[in-house]
Design a protein around this motif. Sequence first.
Motif, PDB file in Angstrom:
ATOM      1  N   LEU A   5      89.347  21.503  34.868  1.00 14.94           N
ATOM      2  CA  LEU A   5      90.602  21.012  34.307  1.00 14.94           C
ATOM      3  C   LEU A   5      91.664  20.961  35.398  1.00 14.94           C
ATOM      4  CD1 LEU A   5      92.354  20.263  31.823  1.00 14.94           C
ATOM      5  CD2 LEU A   5      92.882  22.704  31.639  1.00 14.94           C
ATOM      6  N   GLU A   7      95.664  19.806  35.837  1.00 10.96           N
ATOM      7  CA  GLU A   7      96.857  19.448  35.076  1.00 10.96           C
ATOM      8  C   GLU A   7      97.658  18.374  35.800  1.00 10.96           C
ATOM      9  OE1 GLU A   7      96.269  22.689  35.966  1.00 10.96           O
ATOM     10  OE2 GLU A   7      95.512  23.440  34.069  1.00 10.96           O
ATOM     11  N   SER A   8      98.299  17.524  35.008  1.00 11.43           N
ATOM     12  CA  SER A   8      99.143  16.456  35.510  1.00 11.43           C
ATOM     13  C   SER A   8     100.411  16.425  34.674  1.00 11.43           C
ATOM     14  CB  SER A   8      98.409  15.123  35.403  1.00 11.43           C
ATOM     15  OG  SER A   8      99.259  14.056  35.714  1.00 11.43           O
ATOM     16  N   ASN A  12      96.447  15.823  31.146  1.00  6.60           N
ATOM     17  CA  ASN A  12      95.475  16.596  31.909  1.00  6.60           C
ATOM     18  C   ASN A  12      94.195  15.805  32.122  1.00  6.60           C
ATOM     19  OD1 ASN A  12      97.291  18.719  31.908  1.00  6.60           O
ATOM     20  ND2 ASN A  12      96.459  19.587  30.048  1.00  6.60           N
ATOM     21  N   VAL A  43      97.935  14.975  40.462  1.00  8.94           N
ATOM     22  CA  VAL A  43      97.940  16.192  39.662  1.00  8.94           C
ATOM     23  C   VAL A  43      98.988  17.159  40.190  1.00  8.94           C
ATOM     24  CG1 VAL A  43      95.511  15.939  39.049  1.00  8.94           C
ATOM     25  CG2 VAL A  43      96.134  17.330  41.025  1.00  8.94           C
TER      26      VAL A  43
END
Length: 61
Positions: A5, A7-8, A12, A43
């Motif tokens: 995973l 995150e952005s 995500n 990200v």
Amino acid sequence: MRFVLLESRGGNYMVVADNVAYLRVGENGQTLVGMVGSQPLLVTGTPESVAQKLMAGTAEA
């Protein structure tokens, strides 16, 4: 195949750690993640913190 995973700010991503080709400093403290056969993903985090996530994801496999 191991998903990690990332995150952005816009949402995500679940990426396959083995498909990451490069990490590059992006804009506003973010990182560009180059993917094999795809456009890079933007990200959150530094290249070092993203690399740690990727390495942790491959170590668990």
